[in-house]
Design a protein around this motif. Structure first.
Motif, short mmCIF file in Angstrom:
data_model
loop_
_atom_site.label_atom_id
_atom_site.label_comp_id
_atom_site.label_asym_id
_atom_site.label_seq_id
_atom_site.Cartn_x
_atom_site.Cartn_y
_atom_site.Cartn_z
N ILE A 69 33.46 31.24 29.39
CA ILE A 69 33.10 30.57 28.30
C ILE A 69 32.73 30.12 27.65
O ILE A 69 32.32 29.99 26.36
CB ILE A 69 34.31 29.43 28.45
N ASN A 70 31.21 29.97 28.29
CA ASN A 70 29.60 30.03 28.01
C ASN A 70 29.57 30.64 27.12
O ASN A 70 29.25 29.98 26.07
CB ASN A 70 29.65 29.36 29.59
N ASP A 71 29.35 32.18 27.27
CA ASP A 71 28.71 32.95 26.79
C ASP A 71 29.58 33.42 25.86
O ASP A 71 29.08 34.42 25.01
CB ASP A 71 28.18 33.68 28.16
N GLY A 72 30.53 33.51 25.92
CA GLY A 72 31.33 34.04 25.05
C GLY A 72 31.76 35.98 25.12
O GLY A 72 32.62 36.33 24.40
N LYS A 73 31.30 36.39 26.27
CA LYS A 73 31.80 37.91 25.90
C LYS A 73 32.54 37.89 27.22
O LYS A 73 32.89 37.25 28.60
CB LYS A 73 29.99 38.11 27.29
N THR A 74 33.46 38.88 26.97
CA THR A 74 34.72 39.80 28.00
C THR A 74 33.85 40.45 28.92
O THR A 74 32.83 40.73 29.39
CB THR A 74 35.67 40.59 27.08
N ARG A 75 34.93 40.43 30.10
CA ARG A 75 34.61 40.91 31.52
C ARG A 75 35.17 40.99 32.36
O ARG A 75 36.69 41.19 31.88
CB ARG A 75 33.20 40.07 32.15
N ILE A 76 34.90 42.42 32.93
CA ILE A 76 35.82 43.06 34.17
C ILE A 76 35.33 42.70 35.48
O ILE A 76 34.27 43.04 35.52
CB ILE A 76 36.44 44.13 33.68
N VAL A 77 35.57 41.95 35.89
CA VAL A 77 35.55 41.83 37.98
C VAL A 77 36.27 42.09 38.85
O VAL A 77 37.14 42.51 38.30
CB VAL A 77 35.45 39.90 37.75
N HIS A 78 35.03 42.46 39.64
CA HIS A 78 36.12 43.50 41.05
C HIS A 78 36.25 42.87 41.73
O HIS A 78 35.27 41.89 42.63
CB HIS A 78 35.42 44.68 40.89
N VAL A 79 36.83 42.02 43.07
CA VAL A 79 37.39 41.56 43.75
C VAL A 79 37.74 42.10 44.73
O VAL A 79 38.72 42.81 44.63
CB VAL A 79 37.99 39.92 44.16
N GLU A 80 37.17 41.60 46.13
CA GLU A 80 37.45 42.50 47.42
C GLU A 80 37.97 40.89 48.43
O GLU A 80 37.22 40.64 48.47
CB GLU A 80 36.46 43.07 48.22
#
Length: 276
Positions: A69-80
């Motif tokens: 929200i702060n930087d306006g960039k989409t992202r894909i995150v991986h969680v284990e």
């Protein structure tokens, strides 16, 4: 049904002009609490609608969503999930990939003052695909009967406007107010907002008097310099509609990084440079 609730909250955020991020589970491996396609809406303060499974994993993703929200960039995150607790207690043992999409707040034009120019500017703003909110401390001017089709009507005193309207980096404010008493109450409140454009209608003499009054109220020269006053580009405009065009043209210029220079002059300059 849960995803419908998330999507309704997403639509509400868009309509109200409030920032948020949509989190979607893309894929999972092993044992996971939620399946691919599960969604969660995250608000800037960390509040959520829906869930991607709770616990430490969800807390981490909420933080990632707030960053988006702060930087306006989409992202894909991986969680284990195995990494979420040192002793593995209560951890499912799977992994997931999630897509985080920050939702850009709508481009919003706030028109303060609903007289002839304010009405013309609000109507022009809607035509230009802005979300338009109109505000006035006179209820008889700030209503759908006087200015139909707006996205919001805020009847409030000038100093209270920021408490009724979310003001942010995609909000452009045009104060087409009726005089000094309104302006000196309005601008100290507006100058606290992180907005790219604030303009004030009126003559140079009116603005000079307003500057003096605002400095007496404690505003700095740096804050005062943020105000576009007199508002608009110089078109020798006379009618409310012409003045509205000059104001919206300046707003578009600021938003797009233009110069306000006639296109003919730019073309001549480029031609001269090419011939040298």
């Amino acid at each position: 049904m849960e995803n419908q609730e998330v999507l309704r909250a997403l639509l509400d955020a868009q309509e109200q002009g409030t920032p948020a991020a949509l989190v979607t589970v893309i894929s999972t491996q092993g044992s996971m609490p939620r399946h691919a396609g599960s969604k969660m809406l995250v608000r800037p303060n960390g509040e959520i609608v829906g869930t991607i499974g709770g616990g430490a994993m969800e807390a981490k993703v909420i933080g990632d969503a707030q960053s988006a929200i702060n930087d306006g960039k989409t992202r894909i995150v991986h969680v284990e999930l195995n990494d979420m607790a040192a002793d593995g207690t209560g951890v499912c043992g799977g992994s997931a990939e999630l897509f985080i999409e920050p939702l850009a707040t709508p481009l919003t034009l706030v028109v303060i003052g609903c007289g002839h120019v304010g009405k013309a500017l609000a109507q022009l703003g809607k035509w230009a695909n802005f979300r338009v909110i109109v505000s006035d401390d006179r209820a008889e001017y700030c209503n759908p009967q006087h200015i139909p089709g707006m996205d919001g009507y805020v009847v409030a005193s000038p100093a209270d406007i920021p408490t009724h309207i979310a003001l942010g980096p995609r909000t452009y404010i045009a104060a087409v107010t009726r005089g000094l008493p309104v302006d000196v109450d309005l601008f100290p409140a507006l100058m606290q907002a992180d907005v790219p454009y604030v303009g004030l209608i009126g003559s140079r003499r009116r603005w000079a008097i307003t500057i003096k009054a605002l400095k007496e109220r404690g505003l700095s020269q740096e804050q005062i310099d943020r105000v576009h006053a007199p508002i608009g580009l110089e078109l020798q405009a006379e009618t409310p509609q012409e003045i509205a065009i000059s104001i919206l043209a300046e707003i578009i210029m600021v938003r797009r990084g233009g110069t306000g220079e006639p296109m003919q002059a730019s073309a001549k300059s480029n031609t001269a440079g090419a011939s040298e």
